[in-house]
Design an enzyme around this catalytic site. Structure first.
Site, PDB file in Angstrom:
ATOM      1  N   ARG A  66     -36.515  -0.922  -4.404  1.00 34.69           N
ATOM      2  CA  ARG A  66     -35.992  -1.797  -3.349  1.00 34.69           C
ATOM      3  C   ARG A  66     -35.916  -1.091  -2.009  1.00 34.69           C
ATOM      4  O   ARG A  66     -36.169  -1.689  -0.959  1.00 34.69           O
ATOM      5  CB  ARG A  66     -34.592  -2.291  -3.764  1.00 34.69           C
ATOM      6  CG  ARG A  66     -34.200  -3.632  -3.189  1.00 34.69           C
ATOM      7  CD  ARG A  66     -35.079  -4.732  -3.741  1.00 34.69           C
ATOM      8  NE  ARG A  66     -34.592  -6.040  -3.335  1.00 34.69           N
ATOM      9  CZ  ARG A  66     -35.223  -7.175  -3.605  1.00 34.69           C
ATOM     10  NH1 ARG A  66     -36.347  -7.149  -4.276  1.00 34.69           N
ATOM     11  NH2 ARG A  66     -34.740  -8.338  -3.209  1.00 34.69           N
ATOM     12  N   ASN A 108     -29.352 -17.426  10.346  1.00 27.59           N
ATOM     13  CA  ASN A 108     -29.783 -18.006   9.073  1.00 27.59           C
ATOM     14  C   ASN A 108     -29.423 -19.487   9.058  1.00 27.59           C
ATOM     15  O   ASN A 108     -28.428 -19.892   9.659  1.00 27.59           O
ATOM     16  CB  ASN A 108     -29.081 -17.286   7.916  1.00 27.59           C
ATOM     17  CG  ASN A 108     -29.479 -17.854   6.562  1.00 27.59           C
ATOM     18  OD1 ASN A 108     -30.661 -17.965   6.247  1.00 27.59           O
ATOM     19  ND2 ASN A 108     -28.505 -18.222   5.751  1.00 27.59           N
ATOM     20  N   HIS A 110     -28.379 -22.441   6.416  1.00 24.52           N
ATOM     21  CA  HIS A 110     -27.903 -22.634   5.045  1.00 24.52           C
ATOM     22  C   HIS A 110     -27.671 -24.122   4.800  1.00 24.52           C
ATOM     23  O   HIS A 110     -27.057 -24.793   5.642  1.00 24.52           O
ATOM     24  CB  HIS A 110     -26.607 -21.844   4.803  1.00 24.52           C
ATOM     25  CG  HIS A 110     -26.118 -21.956   3.389  1.00 24.52           C
ATOM     26  ND1 HIS A 110     -26.717 -21.272   2.350  1.00 24.52           N
ATOM     27  CD2 HIS A 110     -25.131 -22.705   2.839  1.00 24.52           C
ATOM     28  CE1 HIS A 110     -26.099 -21.589   1.223  1.00 24.52           C
ATOM     29  NE2 HIS A 110     -25.139 -22.453   1.490  1.00 24.52           N
ATOM     30  N   ALA A 180     -30.305 -32.687   9.241  1.00 27.41           N
ATOM     31  CA  ALA A 180     -29.489 -31.560   9.723  1.00 27.41           C
ATOM     32  C   ALA A 180     -30.317 -30.304  10.020  1.00 27.41           C
ATOM     33  O   ALA A 180     -30.405 -29.875  11.168  1.00 27.41           O
ATOM     34  CB  ALA A 180     -28.386 -31.239   8.710  1.00 27.41           C
ATOM     35  N   GLU A 181     -30.948 -29.736   9.005  1.00 27.77           N
ATOM     36  CA  GLU A 181     -31.609 -28.435   9.188  1.00 27.77           C
ATOM     37  C   GLU A 181     -32.637 -28.456  10.311  1.00 27.77           C
ATOM     38  O   GLU A 181     -32.652 -27.568  11.177  1.00 27.77           O
ATOM     39  CB  GLU A 181     -32.297 -27.991   7.889  1.00 27.77           C
ATOM     40  CG  GLU A 181     -31.338 -27.679   6.757  1.00 27.77           C
ATOM     41  CD  GLU A 181     -32.068 -27.230   5.506  1.00 27.77           C
ATOM     42  OE1 GLU A 181     -32.972 -26.378   5.602  1.00 27.77           O
ATOM     43  OE2 GLU A 181     -31.739 -27.736   4.410  1.00 27.77           O
TER      44      GLU A 181
END
Length: 203
Positions: A66, A108, A110, A180-181
């Site tokens: 990672r 971001n 959500h 919305a988004e």
């Protein structure tokens, strides 16, 4: 001109909303300088290519661990020299050094009204499944700054969406995107590009 780098894992409908916003001038003084995906099969990469936008896949599958993946991800972002980063359905935790470097310059989207149905494990369709299971009458979407937590950063914009009788998670997901988004994500970028959202500094 605000230089934006968009990070995305899937279909890229929110990326398309940004591209369309710039095209129809609901987003002004901004340009997308790069699209980065952790998924080489993400349709978002095709969307970017179609619009002549630089795109690249940085997949964790190509790295031994990672840490090496995170280093490669940061390098790919830094090479685009962005002023602003948009996580538009990016299903990878952001490494702490990247959060620190781009503090209050990374947002971001959500698909719920934070603090409802957010945090670890709440992503994609799972958010809408949880909302329907709980029986809420109103859901929505949230744009927020990215910090070290999961969906814990300062809220920038929210928009409510009604849950309707007979909704399935898929139907509700689509309505939240459309109502919305795809509205508040371009709006937040427009605010950042034109000084009504202070970025890169504490409130």
């Amino acid at each position: 001109m605000l230089k934006i780098c968009v990070l995305v894992s899937g279909g890229g409908t929110n990326l398309q909303a940004i591209i369309d916003g710039i095209s129809n001038k609901t987003i002004t003084n901004a340009e997308i300088v790069g699209v980065i995906s952790n998924n080489r099969n993400a349709f978002a990469l095709e969307r970017a290519k179609k619009h002549g936008i630089f795109s690249v896949c940085v997949s964790p599958k190509d790295y031994e661990n990672r840490e090496l993946f995170y280093q490669a991800l940061m390098k790919a972002v830094d090479e685009r020299e962005p002023d602003f980063i948009v996580l538009a359905g990016f299903l990878v935790a952001i490494p702490a050094p990247m959060v620190e470097k781009y503090r209050r310059r990374m947002i971001n989207i959500h698909p719920s009204l934070i603090p409802s149905f957010c945090g670890t494990g709440y992503y994609g369709l799972k958010v809408h499944e949880a909302a329907l299971a709980r029986g809420v009458k109103v859901t929505g979407a949230t744009v927020h700054f990215v910090d070290e937590g999961t969906d814990t950063g300062e809220i920038i914009l929210q928009k409510a969406v009604e849950v309707q009788q007979g909704d399935t998670p898929e139907v509700l997901q689509r309505r939240v995107m459309e109502e919305a988004e795809w509205k508040i994500l371009p709006q937040a970028i427009e605010m950042a590009a034109n000084g009504t959202l202070k970025i890169g500094e504490e409130r």
